[in-house]
Design an enzyme around this catalytic site. Structure first.
Site, PDB file in Angstrom:
ATOM      1  N   SER A  69     -11.676  40.442 -31.097  1.00  0.00           N
ATOM      2  CA  SER A  69     -12.903  39.803 -30.590  1.00  0.00           C
ATOM      3  C   SER A  69     -13.457  40.594 -29.419  1.00  0.00           C
ATOM      4  CB  SER A  69     -12.614  38.360 -30.155  1.00  0.00           C
ATOM      5  OG  SER A  69     -11.525  38.309 -29.261  1.00  0.00           O
ATOM      6  N   LYS A 116      -0.754  41.072 -34.693  1.00  0.00           N
ATOM      7  CA  LYS A 116      -1.384  40.079 -35.580  1.00  0.00           C
ATOM      8  C   LYS A 116      -2.226  40.812 -36.612  1.00  0.00           C
ATOM      9  CE  LYS A 116      -4.946  37.288 -34.110  1.00  0.00           C
ATOM     10  NZ  LYS A 116      -6.081  37.689 -34.975  1.00  0.00           N
ATOM     11  N   GLU A 150      -7.621  29.878 -38.381  1.00  0.00           N
ATOM     12  CA  GLU A 150      -8.957  29.848 -37.765  1.00  0.00           C
ATOM     13  C   GLU A 150      -9.923  29.098 -38.676  1.00  0.00           C
ATOM     14  OE1 GLU A 150     -10.525  33.620 -36.402  1.00  0.00           O
ATOM     15  OE2 GLU A 150     -12.466  32.717 -35.890  1.00  0.00           O
TER      16      GLU A 150
HETATM   17  O1  KIV Z   1      -9.712  38.439 -32.101  1.00  0.00           O
HETATM   18  C1  KIV Z   1      -9.528  37.291 -31.707  1.00  0.00           C
HETATM   19  O2  KIV Z   1      -9.900  36.898 -30.586  1.00  0.00           O
HETATM   20  C2  KIV Z   1      -8.856  36.359 -32.588  1.00  0.00           C
HETATM   21  C3  KIV Z   1      -8.949  34.911 -32.234  1.00  0.00           C
HETATM   22  C4  KIV Z   1     -10.176  34.362 -32.865  1.00  0.00           C
HETATM   23  C5  KIV Z   1      -7.746  34.167 -32.605  1.00  0.00           C
HETATM   24  O3  KIV Z   1      -8.309  36.745 -33.585  1.00  0.00           O
END
Ligand code: KIV
Length: 272
Positions: free
Chosen positions: A53, A120, A189
């Protein structure tokens, strides 16, 4: 209970699993630099995500797609320097895990060069083998299901996922398969709250929600959303914690305490 009373011992993947077992809500936010990481760590966040993000909220891009491995390493290094208790998780950016070789190579870079303690990746059919391989190499993995923003051009819009019976059942099966492959955490999400509750009940690893309602093991939001400085319209599932707060520290503390006491999110911030 104020987060100041939480143990100051370093959070590990095992700590997060124990929190799920004990029914203690896990609190998380995104972070992109050392100054904010320190504030969020002191407020009691259990883990901080260096999310892709950052492409949208820090770099001003329209999507997360242009974010590079170098960008994530750069920001993860800063976040890792700012924390003493919280676990640091780093996002694997778009196309950094499109082959098993790239996946291992880039996950290792996020850990060795960035200081990430967990990575992640967004879920797709290809990722099952990659989760197994990362696990075999001792790399903790969080699998991101539901709305996967790296697939925005395929999905067409940022919208709730898993409302239809077939897509809900598939998400439940995918979550179980990811856990069996070795995922240490699942992140949901924009998922209907009843489906998120079913996935959480079925999983033995922590399930973290963003727009997934209250019946999960923990919550994450984008930092700039709770500070009300993200560009564009605020998402329905995030809350402006700067409202009425005298400082950024107080806003972060308000969020941490709300999640810990299960005051956030209420159904008003969730989807049916
Ligand atoms: O990139 C990010 O901030 C995320 C959140 C939406 C969990 O993956």
């Amino acid at each position: 209970m104020s987060s100041q009373h939480q143990s100051a011992r370093k959070v590990t993947v095992q700590t997060l699993k124990q929190m799920k077992t004990a029914g203690t809500p896990i609190v998380s936010l995104t972070a992109y630099d050392a100054a904010f990481a320190r504030v969020l760590d002191e407020a009691g966040c259990d883990f901080l995500l260096v999310g892709d993000s950052l492409g949208m909220v820090v770099q001003g891009q329209a999507t997360t797609i242009p974010v590079s491995v170098e960008d994530i390493i750069y920001h993860t290094r800063m976040v890792a320097r700012g924390v003493s208790r919280a676990l640091v998780m780093a996002d694997m950016p778009f196309m950094s895990y499109s082959s098993p070789e790239d996946c291992l190579h880039n996950a290792a870079r996020l850990m060795k060069e960035g200081g990430a303690e967990m990575v992640k990746l967004e879920w797709g059919a290809l990722q099952l083998g990659m989760v197994t391989r990362l696990t075999e190499c001792g790399i903790p993995v969080c699998a991101h299901l539901g709305l996967t923003p790296q697939a925005i051009h395929k999905i067409g819009a940022y919208r709730v996922q898993g409302r239809e019976h077939a897509t809900a059942e598939k998400m439940l099966a995918d979550a179980a398969a990811l856990e069996a492959a070795g995922a240490d955490m699942l992140l949901l999400e924009c998922v209907p709250m009843a489906l998120a509750a079913r996935i959480t009940a079925q999983a033995s690893v922590p399930v973290i929600g963003i727009g997934a309602g209250p019946e999960v093991d923990g919550q994450i939001l984008v930092l700039y959303d709770i500070l009300d400085i993200a560009p564009g319209k605020r998402t329905r599932f995030s809350k402006n914690y700067m409202e009425g707060a005298p400082s950024i520290q107080a806003a972060a503390q308000g969020y941490v305490d709300d999640v810990r006491q299960r005051h956030f999110p209420t159904a008003d911030y969730a989807f049916t």
